[in-house]
Scaffold this active site. Structure first.
Site, PDB file in Angstrom:
ATOM      1  CG  PHE A 138      -6.686   6.046   2.335  1.00  0.00           C
ATOM      2  CD1 PHE A 138      -7.069   6.009   0.996  1.00  0.00           C
ATOM      3  CD2 PHE A 138      -6.669   4.856   3.047  1.00  0.00           C
ATOM      4  CE1 PHE A 138      -7.416   4.805   0.383  1.00  0.00           C
ATOM      5  CE2 PHE A 138      -7.011   3.643   2.436  1.00  0.00           C
ATOM      6  CZ  PHE A 138      -7.388   3.620   1.110  1.00  0.00           C
ATOM      7  CG  ASP A 223      -8.789   5.853   9.783  1.00  0.00           C
ATOM      8  OD1 ASP A 223      -8.117   4.925  10.260  1.00  0.00           O
ATOM      9  OD2 ASP A 223      -9.116   5.905   8.582  1.00  0.00           O
ATOM     10  CE  LYS A 252      -2.904   0.127   6.038  1.00  0.00           C
ATOM     11  NZ  LYS A 252      -3.869   1.226   5.881  1.00  0.00           N
TER      12      LYS A 252
HETATM   13  C1  LIG Z   1      -5.165   1.316   5.239  1.00  0.00           C
HETATM   14  C2  LIG Z   1      -6.084   2.322   5.788  1.00  0.00           C
HETATM   15  C3  LIG Z   1      -7.479   2.159   5.732  1.00  0.00           C
HETATM   16  C4  LIG Z   1      -8.128   1.026   4.987  1.00  0.00           C
HETATM   17  O1  LIG Z   1      -7.866  -0.211   5.549  1.00  0.00           O
HETATM   18  P1  LIG Z   1      -8.271  -1.548   4.733  1.00  0.00           P
HETATM   19  O2  LIG Z   1      -7.926  -2.638   5.697  1.00  0.00           O
HETATM   20  O3  LIG Z   1      -7.448  -1.564   3.491  1.00  0.00           O
HETATM   21  O4  LIG Z   1      -9.721  -1.467   4.441  1.00  0.00           O
HETATM   22  C5  LIG Z   1      -8.266   3.096   6.373  1.00  0.00           C
HETATM   23  N1  LIG Z   1      -7.736   4.147   7.013  1.00  0.00           N
HETATM   24  C6  LIG Z   1      -6.398   4.349   7.086  1.00  0.00           C
HETATM   25  C7  LIG Z   1      -5.871   5.520   7.837  1.00  0.00           C
HETATM   26  C8  LIG Z   1      -5.535   3.450   6.466  1.00  0.00           C
HETATM   27  O5  LIG Z   1      -4.214   3.670   6.514  1.00  0.00           O
END
Ligand SMILES: *Cc1c(COP(=O)(O)O)cnc(C)c1O
Length: 399
Positions: A138, A223, A252
């Protein structure tokens, strides 16, 4: 009456993009939040890995108040004091050299994708643009990051997607190696998959990915939007795996809830971006950076938070395994690192989440049947015990 009307208005005025529970959260302190009706909840969602210091941590609140009085926003046409200070903090505590600020995880990944493409075109070969990501990953909801995301359910209806992405099985080094072509410019992975169901790779996987990237001259993008900011017991999850990335993205937990994202990178890769290459109006503004500095400084104080996170994560998994012995037919697996913990169950998780909420516990379910525990890093044993009492009661009713 007031609550009923607010819920009605919510359905009336907001685009229907979330399956929301029918409660309104109005106030939070530490591990707890309160509904508009006064009901108290123990929060094991923590804004999904956002509220690392719990709700309304005094140091963050004061930092925001002070900064709001001094200066909330100026353009990136000028130098911004809290932005410089935050970039320095991030660089000094990571392998990286430079930071670009934006407003979310998706934007941080978008910046990483753009940087990887531009770097490869300028420094390697003009035909290198392809990025390999993992199945079940994701990476966000913008068109490029939803394409990077290895889950069709998030892509459906938005075709045509962005060209130049390829997905291979996570934690499978030979699948990754055979996906590499002369057009590949980067590999983008979560060190552990969060949304995909809290999936932990073999301990040598990321190191092997790093070696593969070195061999083929690929950038490694990690990420860490969910895994960063101490979530796994270290500031960055890559520190567990001895695999320094070329680019790492954060969001986050970075600002305790103010919208901030960051792309950290090496001087070498950063050189592909020059004035005009990329920008963000709000990116790294004084207000959000002040909140992030307070968050980072609190996390880094004495390294206390990392030990606490590691210990509480171990305690949580140990206690969940005891619960598994009680409900072997329902609980299939317990896994996690630090305070990113998943409990795979043999049934749909949404009814469990709903029943827990009614008993005053906020839990999240991802990938359909994985209960995900992402409490604030300040969580205490007694909070874990209270959470387990409720979960035990709920599980006893479904079996
Ligand atoms: C939550 C998340 C995103 C997206 O972040 P947003 O602030 O909602 O755009 C991207 N990568 C990972 C691994 C995430 O957990």
């Amino acid at each position: 009456m007031e609550i009923k009307k607010l819920l009605e208005d919510s359905g009336h005025y907001l685009v229907n993009t979330y399956n929301r529970f029918p409660i309104i959260l109005r106030k939070g302190r530490g591990m707890k939040v309160w509904g508009a009706d006064g009901k108290e909840y123990l929060d094991f969602v923590g804004g999904i890995a956002v509220n690392v210091l719990g709700h309304c941590h005094p140091k963050v609140v004061v930092a925001i108040q002070k900064q709001a009085q001094r200066l909330i926003h100026v353009s990136n046409l000028y130098h911004i004091e809290p932005q410089i200070k935050l970039a320095k903090l991030l660089v000094e505590h990571s392998f990286t050299d430079k930071v670009f600020f934006c407003n979310s995880g998706a934007e941080a990944n978008e910046a990483a994708i753009k940087l990887a493409r531009k770097y490869a075109k300028e420094h390697l070969d003009k035909d290198k643009f392809e990025i390999i990501t993992a199945v079940n990953s994701f990476h966000g909801r913008t068109l490029a990051t939803v394409t990077a995301t290895g889950q069709e359910k998030f892509q459906k209806g938005f075709e045509p997607l962005v060209p130049g992405f390829k997905h291979t099985a996570f934690n499978d080094i030979s699948a990754l190696e055979s996906a590499i072509t002369q057009n590949t410019c980067a590999v983008m992975l979560e060190p552990l998959q969060g949304e995909g169901g809290v999936k932990i790779p073999d301990s040598d996987y990321l190191k092997k990915v790093r070696d593969l990237c070195n061999k083929h001259e690929l950038l490694l993008i990690l990420d860490e939007v969910q895994t960063g900011m101490g979530r796994t017991g270290k500031l960055f999850a890559y520190e567990h795996f001895n695999a320094a990335p070329d680019i790492v993205t954060l969001a986050k937990g970075l600002g305790s809830g103010v919208p901030i994202g960051a792309m950290l990178t090496t001087d070498k890769a950063a050189s592909a971006f020059v004035p005009g290459s990329h920008a963000s109006t709000f990116g790294g503004n004084p207000l959000v950076c002040a909140a992030a500095i307070a968050t980072m400084e609190t996390i880094l104080e004495d390294g206390f938070m990392f030990d606490q996170c590691t210990r509480m994560g171990e305690y949580l998994r140990k206690e969940l395994r005891s619960l598994q012995k009680e409900y072997p037919a329902v609980i299939a697996d317990i896994r996690g690192m630090g305070l990113l913990v998943g409990m795979e169950i043999t049934m749909d998780g949404s009814s469990i989440v709903k029943a827990c909420m009614e008993k005053g516990l906020l839990l999240n379910c991802t990938a359909g049947n994985v209960l995900r525990f992402t409490p604030p890093l300040i969580v205490h044993e007694r909070d874990i015990d209270s959470m387990l009492d409720i979960l035990d009661e709920v599980l006893s009713n479904v079996t």
